[in-house]
Design an enzyme around this catalytic site. Structure first.
Site, PDB file in Angstrom:
ATOM      1  CB  CYS A  60      -0.966   0.376   1.333  1.00 26.42           C
ATOM      2  SG  CYS A  60      -2.084   1.787   1.712  1.00 26.42           S
ATOM      3  CB  CYS A  73      -2.512   4.041  -5.552  1.00 22.52           C
ATOM      4  SG  CYS A  73      -4.433   3.268  -4.932  1.00 22.52           S
TER       5      CYS A  73
END
Length: 283
Positions: A80, A196
């Site tokens: 992440c 992302c």
């Protein structure tokens, strides 16, 4: 909870993300390291991470790290970008304190190094969540790799939630993505980092809008190589010859996770275990 193997090399590699986006990273790990076991945790109950404050994300990451340690992790992969930017130093300090001395790898540095290697004109674009952009983690990593490279960062607050929700790719989505791409085209970047792990699902659309001459950098392949090196340097690679196992945990709706996760992983998910993490985390 599965029993911990006596041989530490047989313990799983743990991967976590705010949702299903990190499954794009897990996909590469499963392909590049098929003999290893993996456990993946998606913190879907607290998704999205992209606009949360850094201290809150650090607290979430430390909590998840402890949960994955209890499940016998031999290596921790933060799949992440927002959590990597906010919590990697704190996670590394905490994991070094354990008797196992677990290494922690994040997605920012591998992407930055790959982008610097790929760029021909010295102008790199970054498409990421507001939290990741505000952290300054990518400019720092880019400068460390090459101080002469320029980075153009564009925050995209609604892309990850949109992808996580499984929104149909209609004209409205195309309009939003094109608006985020416009500043990158105007800046003349020749390489774009997808900051992302949800964004690779939009890669065909992004490549079309950016142009075929622009290199798109994602975290999966570069991070898989780094994981392989980390295991080799510590003699922690499994001696197994065949395929390993992989299993899934999530903090939210397990059925929703499985339904959407299959699209990201491009492999069967099987059973998804629900795990309760306290919502009361001190920032």
């Amino acid at each position: 909870m599965p029993a911990r193997p006596a041989d530490p090399r047989q313990r799983p590699i743990a991967v976590f993300d705010s949702g299903v986006g990190g499954l794009t990273v897990l996909h590469e790990l499963l392909v590049q390291l098929p003999q290893e076991d993996f456990v993946y945790l998606g913190d879907t109950a607290r998704f999205p991470y992209g606009e949360r404050a850094a201290p809150e994300l650090e607290a979430f990451a430390l909590q998840i790290g402890e949960e994955l340690l209890r499940r016998g992790a031999k290596l921790l992969v933060v799949a992440c970008n927002s959590a990597t930017a906010a919590a990697l130093p704190a996670l590394r300090r905490r994991m070094r304190e354990t008797t196992l001395g677990v290494d922690v790898l994040g997605v920012v540095r591998p992407e930055a190094v790959q982008a610097v290697t790929a760029t021909r004109n010295g102008r790199i674009g970054l498409l990421a969540t507001p939290t990741t952009v505000a952290s300054g983690a990518y400019p720092e990593a880019i400068r460390a790799a090459d101080p002469h490279v320029e980075l153009v960062a564009v925050p995209a607050p609604d892309l990850a939630p949109m992808i996580q929700a499984g929104v149909v790719l209609d004209e409205e989505v195309v309009r939003k993505v094109r608006a985020y791409v416009a500043p990158l085209r105007q800046a003349g970047v020749d390489t774009v980092i997808l900051g992302c792990t949800h964004y690779p699902l939009l890669r065909p659309m992004l490549q079309r809008m950016l142009g075929r001459g622009v290199t798109i950098v994602t975290s999966g392949a570069a991070l898989a190589r780094q994981v392989e090196h980390a295991l080799g340097s510590r003699a922690m690679a499994t001696p197994r010859a065949g395929e390993g196992d992989y299993r899934f945990l999530c903090t939210g709706d397990t059925e929703a996770f499985r339904a959407l996760g299959t699209r990201f992983l491009q492999l069967p998910l099987g059973r998804v275990e629900h795990v309760d993490l306290s919502m009361e985390v001190a920032a």
